[in-house]
Write an enzyme that holds these catalytic residues in place. Structure first.
Site, mmCIF file in Angstrom:
data_model
loop_
_atom_site.group_PDB
_atom_site.id
_atom_site.type_symbol
_atom_site.label_atom_id
_atom_site.label_comp_id
_atom_site.label_asym_id
_atom_site.label_seq_id
_atom_site.Cartn_x
_atom_site.Cartn_y
_atom_site.Cartn_z
ATOM 1 C CD GLU A 147 24.998 48.678 38.276
ATOM 2 O OE1 GLU A 147 25.136 47.824 39.174
ATOM 3 O OE2 GLU A 147 23.914 48.880 37.698
ATOM 4 C CG HIS A 157 24.096 47.609 43.385
ATOM 5 N ND1 HIS A 157 23.087 47.322 44.274
ATOM 6 C CD2 HIS A 157 23.486 47.966 42.226
ATOM 7 C CE1 HIS A 157 21.914 47.514 43.667
ATOM 8 N NE2 HIS A 157 22.128 47.903 42.433
#
Ligand SMILES: [Zn+2]
Length: 675
Positions: free
Chosen positions: A465, A468
């Site tokens: 994550e 991202h």
């Protein structure tokens, strides 16, 4: 009183004023923001001025400013900290937003202006980024049918609406089949099952009011049952029921639905002027064409099949050694593979866990971003939507880059899984706007005063994550519609999966994976076990996945098959599917492909991304340093800062000097040395 969602946000970093917003503020704010967006769109469509890039495309980029701001705040809390009211609001907002979306794509006057700008593009002296935004805007209209007239436009609407009904039926049938079947287990049926599986089976039995433990078709129960149950007869029963979901005859049978969906998708593609549905779907992807997808999958298929066949022989010997005759069956694979795993790499999660402290792993992710891109992270204050939420200001050489928001602990109000979103995306159409980037995870919250500990999978999720988040934070574009992670579906997982590789860099783990009590770094023998276990049984996993991806592609790359089940069998025959492995998702329960459009002719994209992240990380290996400054700089200047402003294949080529190859993936999965 003014609605805090609609007033100017004078908060630190321009965060939504969560301390002032109540749930009652959302509906009027969404109504007002939609009305404002509609008025903006009408002003563009009805403008008496001749259409220009500025008064059409740029004006459209600005039209939804308030709406984006309000929805950015709402969907963040609806996902990460929901309640009954917020769930009800989500249900209320969905049809409003979908109606607004259709109004835009069906607005003929608006499309006429976009088309006029497009036709005159050669004389407009556009920057590359402007040309790209124009192309994407127009393509969005064309793909939703803006060029169709009369009967064809009406038929497209019918096809889309029937497809959405069929997708919902497919899902509901599947849920019904999964809900209705269970297998009661007597005490001596529990042979071989570890305590956690027995506990799950008992809990499932209580839920079904079965008066004892049961196996259900929920993945979190049936997979461990197949791994551990010593009872071959029960494994067979459970496996066959699992494989029959959606194909049990009667009201919940999905086979006719799948056939109708494929036929309608083909019709939709041909109404829009494409040869096949796969051509239509892949036009917006990095892969571009069905042939490119097939080429990539087949390069992985052959070595994966060889590895799986060699594993199958080893597992079959174990089966025979236990006194069974005949070939290894699909319900045997996981059981013998689990036994073999224990022999080869016995990794004890409990031994590993004290070394993976959440705060140290956050520091590790920040340190990697610092070494690679020079980013610095400083704890910050501002309004938050939940007391567990943490803020960091991200800077580089004293310059503000972004606000990073970490929301790591599981709670009842948070949906499951992990994700990255931006409450505000980077852009600079009118002024420099820096992003507010959120990472949400579901890690177990520790008792007060104890450090939060992660599993290795959790640590990988944190890095994923955060990758991202970097894609959002380092974004450097003018237009919001192409900012950050607004890229092709088969490209969006590159930054996240690539960043996972830094967790496996030995110097990172030895510095940051320190024991919660003793402070000692992780022993290298344990580290080797972790990394070794990651590639175990990859032949099986790759084969079951690639077979599903090839069937998905085969369904959409040409005329729709009248009998999808027969077509599925033909495809599996053609590729020589090993007999003891079945598709990860067979047609009657292949929800990725039939529950909606999302992953239809797109199931390949998980593998596509993995090929790319392995190949991209190999660039650092080749440079001889996982933090090689020149390679990191090139990665930022191409992939991480460009958002969707450049075609994904071009971006990758700028980074790597060529398109991705499969060698690094095969090596990473241990498939390069298959017999
Ligand atoms: Zn992801």
């Amino acid at each position: 009183m003014t609605n805090p969602l609609l007033s100017d946000w004078t908060t630190p970093y321009g965060l939504p004023p969560f301390d002032a917003i109540t749930d009652d503020d959302y509906p009027p704010a969404v109504d007002a923001a939609l009305a404002e967006a509609r008025a903006n769109i009408a002003a563009i469509a009805d403008s008496p001025e001749p259409p220009t890039f500025a008064n059409t495309i740029e004006a459209m980029e600005r039209a939804e400013g308030t709406l984006n701001r309000v929805l950015g705040a709402f969907y963040n809390v609806a996902g990460a900290d929901s309640n009954a009211r917020r769930e009800a609001l989500q249900r209320d907002f969905a049809p409003l937003l979908s109606a607004y979306g259709s109004e835009i794509t069906e607005n003929k006057a608006l499309f006429a202006r976009v088309e006029a700008v497009w036709q005159g593009r050669d004389d407009l002296d556009l920057t590359d980024e402007q040309a790209r935004v124009l192309m994407l805007t127009r393509r969005g209209f064309v793909r939703s049918g803006a060029q169709l007239q009369g009967a064809e436009a009406a038929r497209l609407r019918e096809v889309k609406s029937r497809l959405s009904v069929l997708g919902t039926e497919f899902t509901q049938n599947l849920l019904a089949d999964e809900r209705d079947w269970f297998l009661p287990l007597a005490e001596d049926d529990l042979e071989g099952l570890p305590d956690f599986v027995i506990a799950t089976a008992r809990a499932a039995g209580e839920e079904k009011e079965a008066g004892g433990p049961v196996v259900t078709l929920s993945r979190s129960l049936i997979v461990p049952f197949l791994q551990f149950s010593a009872r071959r007869d029960l494994r067979q029963k459970a496996y066959q029921a699992w494989g029959a979901r959606g194909a049990n005859g009667g009201k919940t049978d999905n086979r006719a639905i799948a056939a109708e969906i494929l036929k309608l998708r083909q019709e939709r593609a041909s109404l829009l002027g494409y040869n096949s549905f796969a051509d239509y779907k892949l036009e917006t992807e990095m892969a571009g064409t069905p042939q490119a997808v097939r080429d990539l999958l087949m390069q992985v298929w052959e070595p994966a099949k060889a590895a799986a066949e060699s594993d199958a022989r080893a597992l079959e010997r174990m089966l025979h050694a236990e006194g069974f005759d005949g070939p290894l069956e699909p319900w045997d694979w996981r059981y013998y593979a689990e036994k073999r795993r224990k022999d080869l790499h016995d990794l004890d999660e409990a031994e590993l866990k004290p070394y993976l402290q959440l705060d140290r792993m956050i520091e590790a992710a920040f340190a990697c971003a610092n070494r690679l891109f020079g980013l610095e992270f400083t704890p910050a204050d501002g309004p938050v939507y939940h007391p567990d939420v943490r803020l960091w200001e991200v800077t580089r050489k004293g310059e503000h880059i972004a606000l990073f928001i970490g929301d790591y602990f599981a709670r009842g109000s948070k949906r499951s899984g992990a994700w990255c979103s931006a409450m505000r995306s980077q852009h600079r159409l009118d002024a420099e706007v820096r992003p507010l980037v959120v990472n949400v995870c579901n890690f177990a919250k520790p008792e007060k005063g104890k450090p939060a500990l992660l599993s290795y999978d959790d640590a990988r999720t944190l890095f994923h994550e955060f990758g991202h988040a970097l894609h959002q934070m380092l974004s450097d574009v003018t237009y919001e519609s192409i900012s950050g992670t607004s890229v092709a579906r088969d490209f969006v997982e590159l930054p996240s999966q690539l960043f996972e590789h830094w967790l496996e860099v030995p110097q990172v783990l030895s510095e940051f994976a320190t024991h919660a009590e003793t402070g000692e770094p992780m022993p290298s023998a344990l580290l080797d076990k972790v990394l070794g276990a990651a590639t175990y049984d990859m032949g099986f996993q790759t084969v079951e996945y690639v077979a599903s991806a090839l069937v998905d592609l085969g369904f959409h790359d040409g005329p729709a098959p009248a009998d999808p089940m027969q077509r599925q069998e033909e495809i599996l025959q053609e590729i020589g599917m090993p007999r003891a492995i079945r598709m990860r998702h067979a047609t009657p329960h292949f929800a990725h492909v039939f529950a909606g459009d999302g992953y239809s002719s797109g199931y390949y994209s998980y593998m596509w991304s993995e090929v790319m992240d392995a190949d991209a990380f190999a660039a650092f290996d080749e440079a001889g340093d996982p933090f090689d400054p020149a390679t990191a700089k090139r990665l930022e200047e191409t992939v991480l800062s460009s958002g969707g402003s450049v075609d994904a294949a071009d971006l990758y080529t700028q980074f790597r000097g060529r398109l991705p190859g499969v060698e690094a993936l095969l090596k990473g999965r241990g498939l390069d040395k298959a017999a």
